[in-house]
Design an enzyme around this catalytic site. Structure first.
Site, short mmCIF file in Angstrom:
data_model
loop_
_atom_site.label_atom_id
_atom_site.label_comp_id
_atom_site.label_asym_id
_atom_site.label_seq_id
_atom_site.Cartn_x
_atom_site.Cartn_y
_atom_site.Cartn_z
N TRP A 160 13.15 11.66 7.86
CA TRP A 160 12.41 11.96 6.74
C TRP A 160 11.08 13.14 6.99
CZ3 TRP A 160 13.67 7.32 8.50
CH2 TRP A 160 12.61 6.53 9.23
N GLN B 148 7.47 -2.65 5.02
CA GLN B 148 7.79 -3.72 5.53
C GLN B 148 9.09 -3.71 6.41
OE1 GLN B 148 7.29 -5.14 1.44
NE2 GLN B 148 6.12 -6.82 2.08
N THR B 149 9.36 -2.57 6.62
CA THR B 149 10.67 -2.37 7.51
C THR B 149 10.45 -1.76 8.63
OG1 THR B 149 11.92 -2.99 5.75
CG2 THR B 149 13.17 -2.38 7.54
N GLU C 4 9.91 6.25 2.04
CA GLU C 4 8.67 5.51 1.87
C GLU C 4 9.04 4.20 1.42
OE1 GLU C 4 6.01 5.86 3.29
OE2 GLU C 4 6.08 8.00 3.80
N TYR D 205 0.19 4.16 -3.05
CA TYR D 205 0.51 4.54 -1.59
C TYR D 205 1.82 5.38 -1.70
CZ TYR D 205 3.19 4.76 2.66
OH TYR D 205 3.51 5.40 3.45
N ASP E 82 -1.58 2.35 4.10
CA ASP E 82 -0.54 1.32 4.21
C ASP E 82 -1.36 0.49 5.38
OD1 ASP E 82 -0.40 2.75 6.63
OD2 ASP E 82 1.89 3.04 6.46
N TYR F 104 14.13 -7.26 0.88
CA TYR F 104 13.10 -7.08 -0.02
C TYR F 104 13.93 -6.29 -1.11
CZ TYR F 104 9.90 -8.32 3.71
OH TYR F 104 9.06 -9.01 4.34
#
Ligand code: SF4
Length: 346
Positions: free
Chosen positions: A21, A39-40, A34, A117, A135, A79
């Site tokens: 990215w 969380q990964t 993003e 964010y 973050d 998630y």
């Protein structure tokens, strides 16, 4: 501030990891990355990001896809709410903005699932706007750089972090600067044993200067995860290659929209009843699965059931092994299926 900015940008130019990215300024691709990265871990995200963009290369392709196709590409990342919100946000971009992610920060923040964010990351990286990002990595770096001693998660702390980030971002290459902050947190200013000896901003870091790095970021007392006991039933029809497994479309917020095996806190019989299925239920569980979520530790007794009677509906279907490849199922459902189907059933 200027010294921190300059040193971090110089360090980033020399040491940034090559990540897919970072090769693009396409706001849609940056948005996808993003959302996936929340969380990964980076290593986990890379193949998902590449496959997702192969399948949905632009906002229109994603907007036109149905939810099952999107969740199937997300399957395993966890998630799932993130995927549904991304889908909803991109649909709005197509409906309201002709398929172009808006440059205007207010318009971006008005999109479903786009918080401060994500809006800041897209704005700074894709559009070169001086928008801050905070973050987990940035929180740790800023808390140490400025010795922010109020606990993470408190409103006053959050406000202070965003203020510091907003003071740092103005200047050349705001997107690169934001990424430099995040990169420092990911690779140098790590949660445990940060590499202060090789940190480009050690001379400006108040926690380091005061030899108090371990005290930052300040944490609130943690509650242990709640233990939840559940029963899950892997109900099948047919044998061998003809075997099909019954799944229901979950309405639980955690797994909403994904297909899963019948599961409840009320025992295996209730799980079948709630799913509207009749079947021969094994008297004992064939295994147990533990699954840890952010605030809950699930302990799940896994039962087998066969000879299922029940009609297929919109929320209840029998899937072959091939069908399962094309629908969204969670990592937990995969674990339950493997546990039950690897053993002989009733
Ligand atoms: Fe983090 Fe250490 Fe650098 Fe301070 S000196 S920003 S604590 S790595």
């Amino acid at each position: 501030m200027a010294a921190i900015r300059q040193k971090l940008l110089g360090w980033y130019d020399d040491s940034a990891r090559d990540l897919p990215w970072r090769e693009t300024r396409d706001p849609y691709a940056i948005w996808v990355s993003e959302v996936m990265l929340q969380q990964t871990r980076v290593d986990t995200v890379i193949p998902y990001y590449q496959r997702f963009l192969e399948t949905f290369p632009n906002p229109r392709a994603l907007a036109e896809a149905d939810e099952d196709a999107v969740l199937s590409r997300w399957s395993g990342l966890g998630y799932y709410r993130r995927a549904r919100l991304l889908h909803a946000g991109v649909r709005e971009v197509v409906a309201q903005y002709g398929g172009e992610v808006p440059e205007d920060p207010e318009a971006r923040r008005g999109l479903p699932g786009v918080g401060r964010y994500t809006a800041g990351a897209i704005g700074s990286i894709a559009f070169d706007k001086e928008e801050p990002v905070v973050d987990g990595n940035v929180t740790r770096v800023l808390a140490r750089l400025f010795r922010i001693d109020t606990p993470v998660g408190k409103t006053t702390t959050t406000r202070r972090l965003w203020e510091e980030a907003a003071r740092l971002v103005p200047g050349e290459r705001p997107g690169a600067f934001n990424q430099a902050l995040m990169e420092l947190g990911a690779t140098v200013c790590t949660p445990k044993q940060p590499h202060c000896e090789s940190c480009p901003v050690a001379a400006e870091c108040e926690a380091f200067i005061h030899r108090e790095v371990d005290a930052f970021p300040a944490q609130r007392a943690r509650r242990p995860p709640k233990e939840v006991e559940l029963s899950a039933v892997v109900a099948t029809r047919g044998r061998g290659a003809d075997r099909k497994v019954w799944l229901i479309k979950s309405e639980q917020p955690l797994f909403g929209g994904l297909w899963g095996v019948p599961m409840t806190e009320g025992g295996a019989r209730s799980a079948l009843r709630e799913a509207g299925l009749q079947a021969r239920l094994g008297s004992e569980p064939v295994g147990e699965v533990e699954h840890v979520l952010t605030h809950r530790r699930l302990r799940i007794a896994v039962y087998r059931a066969s000879g299922v009677r029940g009609r297929e509906t919109k929320r209840r279907r029998a899937f072959s092994a091939d069908d399962l490849e094309s629908v969204g199922i969670s990592t937990l459902t995969r674990k339950l299926l493997t546990t039950a189907l690897a053993r002989s059933g009733p």
